[in-house]
Design an enzyme around this catalytic site. Structure first.
Site: not given
Length: 380
Positions: A271, A275, A284
């Site tokens: 990805r 998100h 992160y």
């Protein structure tokens, strides 16, 4: 005297030697993700299929970019981008026959569009206008599923029902790596294998369940290995290799259609974007990791294969880009038009026969609208 010492007491005989119900060896995935592009297998791939995959990938990349821009402009409430995962999205749509069904998750808007759903209708849920903006039966596409993995048991139920009726139907259910940690994933795979339902499970392992990396979700060698525990084959494929994903999914669909039962396919992808627009991915993961995956971009991989083999020239590349821009322009123009919403639609498509409570509420709202008053309980 013990019970076992009494005359006539039951004395079990030693059981027969244990044998597995199913030989696990054929069910195990390969040690490495299957690839086509850049290998000898690429020479056997259908050139027309590769060119079609390329055109859809280019269009899909532009679709993701345009939908993300619409979110920033306030035209969408949220958009979970599938940038970097376009090979999985497109292959999942193109591998199905007209009568088959696609069961997408919330990130699979591109697969829904590639299946033939109007791009604006595919975004209606994310716009907040309807629970789903398209007729699922028209294109055999179930509503986009926001709750994780709940679409998987639905896919199994439809596939099992089709098999019982003798219908030539295969269901393909899409889920992310995070969804494999849900109970619905276990239940769906277990029922599918026991019933030998004609269903294919595509897990897009993009590395993160929002901010949770895969290593904190499972200790399994791969998600494809989970298939063995349910008694179905597991396949591992390079999710950025469109030709490989299409080939593996096509094999799984053929197997399901022939009565061979379900297959679990894990596509290793990434990805690239956050998100959703509400997520800060820099908290992160690092930029270096993202750049590494950008060098394994699905659009670039296929373009290099096609141009290197003389199957695509500059004119073909430019044509694909112009088609993508035309699609984006149409999407942008239509999404910039304010939708006309009817409050009475709240009561439509809920029950075939509305309940007395719904009828009462509908008439109350109708009266308030006719009187020009604000509905009771509405927030100012």
């Amino acid at each position: 005297m013990t019970v076992m010492e009494q005359r006539g007491a039951y004395r079990p005989t030693p059981p027969p030697a244990w044998q597995p119900r199913t030989d696990p060896t054929p069910l195990l995935p390969d040690a490495e993700p299957y690839r086509v592009l850049g290998t000898e297998a690429a020479a056997k791939a259908d050139p027309e299929l590769l060119r079609r995959l390329y055109a859809e990938l280019v269009k899909g990349r532009r679709y993701n970019a345009q939908a993300t821009a619409l979110t920033k402009q306030g035209r969408l409430a949220v958009y979970p981008s599938s940038t970097g995962q376009e090979a999985c999205e497109v292959a999942a749509a193109l591998v199905l026959a007209e009568q088959d069904w696609l069961f997408p998750s919330y990130r699979d808007t591109l697969a829904v569009v590639a299946r033939g759903v109007d791009p604006v209708e595919a975004l209606t849920l994310l716009r907040g206008d309807w629970h789903t903006g398209y007729d699922p039966h028209e294109h055999r596409v179930a509503p986009l599923s926001t709750p994780l993995a709940t679409q998987l048991p639905h896919a199994v139920g439809l596939a099992h029902a089709a098999r019982l009726k003798g219908d030539d139907v295969v269901a393909l259910a899409m889920v992310g790596d995070g969804g494999t940690s849900e109970g619905d994933f276990h239940e769906a795979l277990n029922f599918a294998a026991v019933w030998q339902a004609p269903v294919v499970f595509l897990v897009q392992n993009n590395g993160f369940a929002i901010s949770v990396p895969l290593a904190k979700q499972t200790a399994a060698p791969s998600l494809a290995h989970k298939a063995v525990g349910y008694g179905m084959p597991g396949r591992l494929v390079d999710g950025n290799d469109a030709a490989a994903v299409h080939e593996v999914l096509a094999d799984a669909v053929r197997r399901a259609r022939a009565g061979g039962g379900p297959t679990l396919v894990e596509a290793i992808t990434y990805r690239v974007e956050a998100h959703t627009n509400a997520d800060d991915a820099t908290r992160y993961r690092g930029d270096a990791e993202v750049e590494t995956w950008r060098r394994h971009d699905p659009v670039t991989l296929l373009e290099h294969e096609l141009t290197g083999r003389g199957l695509l020239d500059e004119t073909g590349v430019e044509t694909a880009r112009q088609d993508a821009e035309a699609m984006a322009a149409s999407l942008r123009a239509r999404m910039n038009q304010d939708p006309v919403l009817d409050p009475m639609d709240l009561f439509a498509h809920v029950y075939a026969e509305p309940t007395p409570q719904l009828l009462e509420q509908r008439e109350q709202l109708r009266a308030e609208l006719a009187a020009g008053t604000e509905p009771e309980g509405a927030q100012r």
